[in-house]
Design a protein around this motif. Sequence first.
Motif, PDB file in Angstrom:
ATOM      1  N   ALA A  17       2.114   4.706   1.181  1.00  0.00           N
ATOM      2  CA  ALA A  17       2.293   5.232   2.418  1.00  0.00           C
ATOM      3  C   ALA A  17       1.771   6.692   2.495  1.00  0.00           C
ATOM      4  CB  ALA A  17       3.751   5.212   3.019  1.00  0.00           C
ATOM      5  N   GLU A  73      -2.357  -0.044  13.148  1.00  0.00           N
ATOM      6  CA  GLU A  73      -3.682  -0.108  12.294  1.00  0.00           C
ATOM      7  C   GLU A  73      -3.636  -0.956  10.939  1.00  0.00           C
ATOM      8  OE1 GLU A  73      -7.302   2.780  10.716  1.00  0.00           O
ATOM      9  OE2 GLU A  73      -5.743   3.451  12.039  1.00  0.00           O
ATOM     10  N   LYS A  74      -2.613  -0.537  10.185  1.00  0.00           N
ATOM     11  CA  LYS A  74      -2.520  -1.017   8.855  1.00  0.00           C
ATOM     12  C   LYS A  74      -2.126  -2.488   9.091  1.00  0.00           C
ATOM     13  CE  LYS A  74      -2.985   0.567   5.495  1.00  0.00           C
ATOM     14  NZ  LYS A  74      -3.955   0.428   4.651  1.00  0.00           N
ATOM     15  N   GLU A  77      -4.904  -4.432   9.993  1.00  0.00           N
ATOM     16  CA  GLU A  77      -5.960  -4.599   8.855  1.00  0.00           C
ATOM     17  C   GLU A  77      -5.441  -5.680   7.858  1.00  0.00           C
ATOM     18  OE1 GLU A  77      -6.659  -1.954   4.795  1.00  0.00           O
ATOM     19  OE2 GLU A  77      -6.599  -0.619   6.588  1.00  0.00           O
ATOM     20  N   ILE A  78      -4.194  -5.817   7.661  1.00  0.00           N
ATOM     21  CA  ILE A  78      -3.714  -6.903   6.635  1.00  0.00           C
ATOM     22  C   ILE A  78      -4.050  -7.983   7.122  1.00  0.00           C
ATOM     23  CG2 ILE A  78      -2.092  -7.702   5.452  1.00  0.00           C
ATOM     24  CD1 ILE A  78      -0.612  -4.789   5.338  1.00  0.00           C
ATOM     25  N   ASN A 110      -0.563   4.525  13.376  1.00  0.00           N
ATOM     26  CA  ASN A 110      -0.992   4.285  11.935  1.00  0.00           C
ATOM     27  C   ASN A 110      -0.401   2.640  11.493  1.00  0.00           C
ATOM     28  OD1 ASN A 110      -2.429   6.716  11.506  1.00  0.00           O
ATOM     29  ND2 ASN A 110      -0.519   7.719  11.093  1.00  0.00           N
ATOM     30  N   LEU A 111       0.544   2.597  11.674  1.00  0.00           N
ATOM     31  CA  LEU A 111       1.389   1.196  11.165  1.00  0.00           C
ATOM     32  C   LEU A 111       0.688   0.206  12.240  1.00  0.00           C
ATOM     33  CD1 LEU A 111       5.309   2.019  10.971  1.00  0.00           C
ATOM     34  CD2 LEU A 111       3.719   1.897   9.077  1.00  0.00           C
ATOM     35  N   ASN A 141      -2.137  -2.437  -5.053  1.00  0.00           N
ATOM     36  CA  ASN A 141      -2.242  -3.738  -4.110  1.00  0.00           C
ATOM     37  C   ASN A 141      -2.367  -5.038  -4.817  1.00  0.00           C
ATOM     38  OD1 ASN A 141      -1.782  -5.367  -2.108  1.00  0.00           O
ATOM     39  ND2 ASN A 141      -4.138  -5.176  -1.380  1.00  0.00           N
ATOM     40  N   ASN A 149      -7.773  -8.872   7.102  1.00  0.00           N
ATOM     41  CA  ASN A 149      -8.200  -9.101   5.677  1.00  0.00           C
ATOM     42  C   ASN A 149      -7.930 -10.593   5.350  1.00  0.00           C
ATOM     43  OD1 ASN A 149      -9.605  -6.737   5.589  1.00  0.00           O
ATOM     44  ND2 ASN A 149      -7.315  -5.695   4.341  1.00  0.00           N
ATOM     45  N   LYS A 177       3.840   7.825   8.949  1.00  0.00           N
ATOM     46  CA  LYS A 177       4.353   6.392   9.328  1.00  0.00           C
ATOM     47  C   LYS A 177       4.802   6.364  10.700  1.00  0.00           C
ATOM     48  CE  LYS A 177       7.059   6.420   5.597  1.00  0.00           C
ATOM     49  NZ  LYS A 177       8.010   5.926   4.848  1.00  0.00           N
ATOM     50  N   PHE A 236       0.866  -1.205  -0.066  1.00  0.00           N
ATOM     51  CA  PHE A 236       0.046  -0.147  -0.058  1.00  0.00           C
ATOM     52  C   PHE A 236       0.889   1.288   0.011  1.00  0.00           C
ATOM     53  CE2 PHE A 236      -1.986  -3.516   2.360  1.00  0.00           C
ATOM     54  CZ  PHE A 236      -3.375  -3.344   1.782  1.00  0.00           C
TER      55      PHE A 236
END
Length: 303
Positions: free
Chosen positions: A11, A22-23, A26-27, A19-20, A295, A30, A15, A9
């Motif tokens: 950025a 959360e990302k 999320e991955i 936020n990292l 992605n 998913n 960073k 994704f």
Amino acid sequence: MVCVELGAFPADFKKDIANLKEKLREIVNNWGISDDQIIAFVTDGGANIKGAVKQEFGESKHVTCFGHTINNIGQAIIQNNNDDAIDDDENETEGGTLKDLLKKATMIIEPTTAIGKIAKDVLLTEVQKRYANLEAVVIYGVATILDPRYKKAAFENSIYCSRAAAFIGNLLITSQTQSNESVESIAELQTSDEGGIWSYLDQNISNNQCNRSNVSEINSDQLRAYLIRPAVSRKLNKNPLTTWQALKNDFPLLFPIAQKHLSVMATSVPCERLFSHAGLIATQLRNRLSPEHLNMLVFFAVN
């Protein structure tokens, strides 16, 4: 063993750790990956990514990339080899590259020149600073004990060794019995290796200094039996995962734990390669490419 790309994704956010975290979550969500299925995150030494992994998934699941660490040590040696610190003109660096470092490597053990003495001092300092507490990392300790070539012989600190053994014991308590499968034979490979930097471990193992000692306190019969069994030959068993194929019927509960921890990569090189792939796709000529499509394209290109 396979390497699969799960997400790439842009950025387009700050960073920082929040936020990292959360990302990463999320991955993982998913793909339906539970925290129990995650053995380790291997990252570079950036404080933001290290903090994100440790806060979100636990400190015991973070591993710092060995490649980045070794490169940082090399860079520290190069940076200290400057003109002001060296009087011998013939030993000056040729631009401060890793190639220059390799040229000087033969002088580090018994240096006779100014640049060699500086390199040796910096090397010892950097190694001590970056690897001093290596045994305290649970994943390293578990993988070392479950390597049939070394077991407890590679530890210098008995406390960390006991801690890793206790961690394995707790995993065994909660693990389920695995179905027995036929033992696969191991091809004994001939090698010209005469020891090298691993010779001290060979000596420890041959003297039975660590393998069979202090196993009475271990709360698992299977782990205790594994540690008492003599270590296999390092020279004839290059791949511990292959060796475990011959041990899995004797230690069915220990086998899946060994598989998981011995398969953790020591470097984040695949992730670095992913940056290169993404850079070839997200070019200036495709500046309207959405994060979702990027992605997808990286996923197809890499996998």
